[in-house]
Design a protein around this motif. Sequence first.
Motif, mmCIF file in Angstrom:
data_model
loop_
_atom_site.group_PDB
_atom_site.id
_atom_site.type_symbol
_atom_site.label_atom_id
_atom_site.label_comp_id
_atom_site.label_asym_id
_atom_site.label_seq_id
_atom_site.Cartn_x
_atom_site.Cartn_y
_atom_site.Cartn_z
ATOM 1 N N PHE A 246 9.521 -1.953 -9.916
ATOM 2 C CA PHE A 246 10.325 -0.688 -10.594
ATOM 3 C C PHE A 246 11.653 -1.415 -11.043
ATOM 4 C CE2 PHE A 246 7.036 1.754 -8.978
ATOM 5 C CZ PHE A 246 6.961 2.819 -9.774
ATOM 6 N N ASN A 247 12.266 -0.853 -12.206
ATOM 7 C CA ASN A 247 13.370 -1.223 -12.469
ATOM 8 C C ASN A 247 14.446 -0.024 -11.896
ATOM 9 O OD1 ASN A 247 13.159 1.118 -14.271
ATOM 10 N ND2 ASN A 247 13.177 -0.055 -15.968
ATOM 11 N N VAL B 17 11.906 -5.171 -9.620
ATOM 12 C CA VAL B 17 12.183 -5.793 -8.183
ATOM 13 C C VAL B 17 10.976 -4.960 -7.300
ATOM 14 C CG1 VAL B 17 13.751 -4.246 -7.356
ATOM 15 C CG2 VAL B 17 13.287 -6.462 -6.391
ATOM 16 N N VAL B 18 10.352 -5.891 -6.348
ATOM 17 C CA VAL B 18 9.608 -5.392 -5.088
ATOM 18 C C VAL B 18 10.042 -5.960 -3.953
ATOM 19 C CG1 VAL B 18 7.442 -6.718 -5.585
ATOM 20 C CG2 VAL B 18 7.139 -4.469 -4.529
ATOM 21 N N SER B 19 9.924 -5.406 -2.695
ATOM 22 C CA SER B 19 10.233 -6.315 -1.640
ATOM 23 C C SER B 19 9.199 -6.164 -0.970
ATOM 24 C CB SER B 19 11.679 -5.327 -0.820
ATOM 25 O OG SER B 19 11.016 -4.315 -0.341
ATOM 26 N N PHE C 289 7.603 3.139 -3.968
ATOM 27 C CA PHE C 289 8.069 1.682 -4.439
ATOM 28 C C PHE C 289 9.270 1.883 -5.315
ATOM 29 C CE2 PHE C 289 3.308 0.215 -4.373
ATOM 30 C CZ PHE C 289 3.775 -0.637 -3.512
ATOM 31 N N ALA C 290 9.271 3.084 -5.939
ATOM 32 C CA ALA C 290 10.612 3.265 -6.962
ATOM 33 C C ALA C 290 11.787 3.444 -5.984
ATOM 34 C CB ALA C 290 10.534 4.452 -7.717
ATOM 35 N N ALA C 291 11.841 4.304 -5.069
ATOM 36 C CA ALA C 291 12.773 4.584 -3.956
ATOM 37 C C ALA C 291 13.485 3.139 -3.426
ATOM 38 C CB ALA C 291 12.372 5.686 -3.094
ATOM 39 N N ASP C 292 12.258 2.357 -2.943
ATOM 40 C CA ASP C 292 12.617 1.146 -2.310
ATOM 41 C C ASP C 292 13.453 0.219 -3.079
ATOM 42 O OD1 ASP C 292 12.601 -0.850 0.061
ATOM 43 O OD2 ASP C 292 11.548 -2.071 -1.489
ATOM 44 N N ALA C 293 12.974 0.264 -4.609
ATOM 45 C CA ALA C 293 13.512 -0.466 -5.644
ATOM 46 C C ALA C 293 15.054 -0.133 -5.842
ATOM 47 C CB ALA C 293 12.659 -0.535 -6.865
ATOM 48 N N ARG D 96 0.761 -1.101 0.077
ATOM 49 C CA ARG D 96 0.072 -0.063 -0.044
ATOM 50 C C ARG D 96 0.936 1.232 0.114
ATOM 51 N NH1 ARG D 96 -4.076 -1.837 4.948
ATOM 52 N NH2 ARG D 96 -4.413 -3.675 4.064
ATOM 53 N N LYS D 97 1.751 1.354 -0.940
ATOM 54 C CA LYS D 97 2.614 2.584 -1.144
ATOM 55 C C LYS D 97 2.355 3.385 -2.458
ATOM 56 C CE LYS D 97 6.470 -0.060 1.059
ATOM 57 N NZ LYS D 97 7.938 -0.584 0.405
#
Length: 153
Positions: free
Chosen positions: A117-118, A95-97, A40-44, A34-35
């Motif tokens: 996200f790449n 990738v997603v975590s 998501f992009a920053a985490d990837a 739920r982001k």
Amino acid sequence: MKYLRLSLLLVCVGMFAGCAGRAEIFPNSEKALRKTAAEFAADAAKRFPYKADAPRGGIATGRAQVGYSLNKLEIENLGDEDWDDVEIWVNKSYVVSLPKLKARPGKITAIPFQALFNDDGHSFPTDNSVTRVNLVEVYHDGKMYEVKTQLAD
């Protein structure tokens, strides 16, 4: 009747406006998914480059299915133990975590393509005429595992 239509229209507009930047319109059942797209992009970005040198764990005790019509990847841990600190990799490029994939048969985690996200900060394409899901892998416990994948549609 006129007021009912107007009220319904306002509710729909409010729903979509409140979801700006989100990967999905309705909240995902998995709290970690739920982001916003930026989150998501920053985490990837922290997870790149792809872990090509990671030890291989073989085939994961799990499965994945790709739903192109809904732009989702569904993954399920069919093993006896939870997978902690999981990275789900698609085509070695997206990738997603997730903090955990529970070992509960029947517990399917639905990941929208817009959450993958790449390293350029782009999400997995929703126009599936060119880019398809060819490989799904999970990285956990220091090893990379391949996940058997099938079409959902």
